[in-house]
Design an enzyme around this catalytic site. Structure first.
Site, mmCIF file in Angstrom:
data_model
loop_
_atom_site.group_PDB
_atom_site.id
_atom_site.type_symbol
_atom_site.label_atom_id
_atom_site.label_comp_id
_atom_site.label_asym_id
_atom_site.label_seq_id
_atom_site.Cartn_x
_atom_site.Cartn_y
_atom_site.Cartn_z
ATOM 1 N N GLY A 61 0.799 -1.216 0.000
ATOM 2 C CA GLY A 61 0.000 0.000 0.000
ATOM 3 C C GLY A 61 0.832 1.266 0.000
ATOM 4 N N CYS A 62 2.132 1.112 0.031
ATOM 5 C CA CYS A 62 3.028 2.262 -0.002
ATOM 6 C C CYS A 62 3.593 2.409 -1.414
ATOM 7 C CB CYS A 62 4.180 2.076 0.983
ATOM 8 S SG CYS A 62 3.659 1.968 2.707
ATOM 9 N N ALA A 63 3.712 3.648 -1.865
ATOM 10 C CA ALA A 63 4.290 3.899 -3.184
ATOM 11 C C ALA A 63 5.768 3.521 -3.195
ATOM 12 C CB ALA A 63 4.119 5.366 -3.567
ATOM 13 N N SER A 64 6.428 3.717 -2.077
ATOM 14 C CA SER A 64 7.839 3.364 -1.930
ATOM 15 C C SER A 64 7.935 1.991 -1.283
ATOM 16 C CB SER A 64 8.542 4.378 -1.025
ATOM 17 O OG SER A 64 8.349 5.675 -1.506
#
Length: 140
Positions: A49-52
């Site tokens: 769920g994190c872009a990174s």
């Protein structure tokens, strides 16, 4: 409810009037965190769920509702690494019961993060908070 470490972060944010300065402070908090051991950069500790790329390595000291919650974390993005440091200040050292009592949204809103993070970063913070809460809930 906030830890002394988080209160210190909040006080610094109050002192820093410009969001650019606050942004730099978040990055500096991340730079000050120790690096996560490569052995913990595994799929089971990666936060979806994190872009990174983000890894959170929880450590529970003790058992049951009074067990102490701590964690290490890392990201490949400096601002996200700083956000991990902010969450570390919010949660580390609390009992797992208290972790579940923290209103992360309200506490982080005190810093103005909700207004200044991109939608992707905000989603990533929510994913990290959810992982922390799931870990604490599994211990209680």
């Amino acid at each position: 409810m906030a830890t002394a470490a988080f209160e210190e972060i909040a006080e610094t944010f109050e002192f820093l009037e410009d969001w650019e300065d606050r942004y730099r402070h978040v990055i500096d908090l991340g730079k000050a965190m120790p690096a996560l051991d490569e052995a913990f950069k595994v799929p089971s500790l990666k936060v979806d769920g994190c872009a990174s790329q983000v890894w959170l390595h929880p450590q529970i000291e003790g058992q049951g509702p009074d067990a102490i919650f701590r964690f290490d974390g890392e990201s490949d993005a400096m601002i996200v690494r700083g956000l991990i440091a902010v969450l570390h200040g919010l949660y580390a050292g609390l009992t797992v019961t208290d972790v579940l009592r923290v209103d992360a949204g309200a506490e982080l809103a005190r810093l103005g993060l909700d207004e200044h993070l991109s939608a992707q970063r905000s989603n990533g913070v929510r994913a990290m908070v959810e992982r922390i809460r799931q870990t604490a809930a599994a211990t209680v």
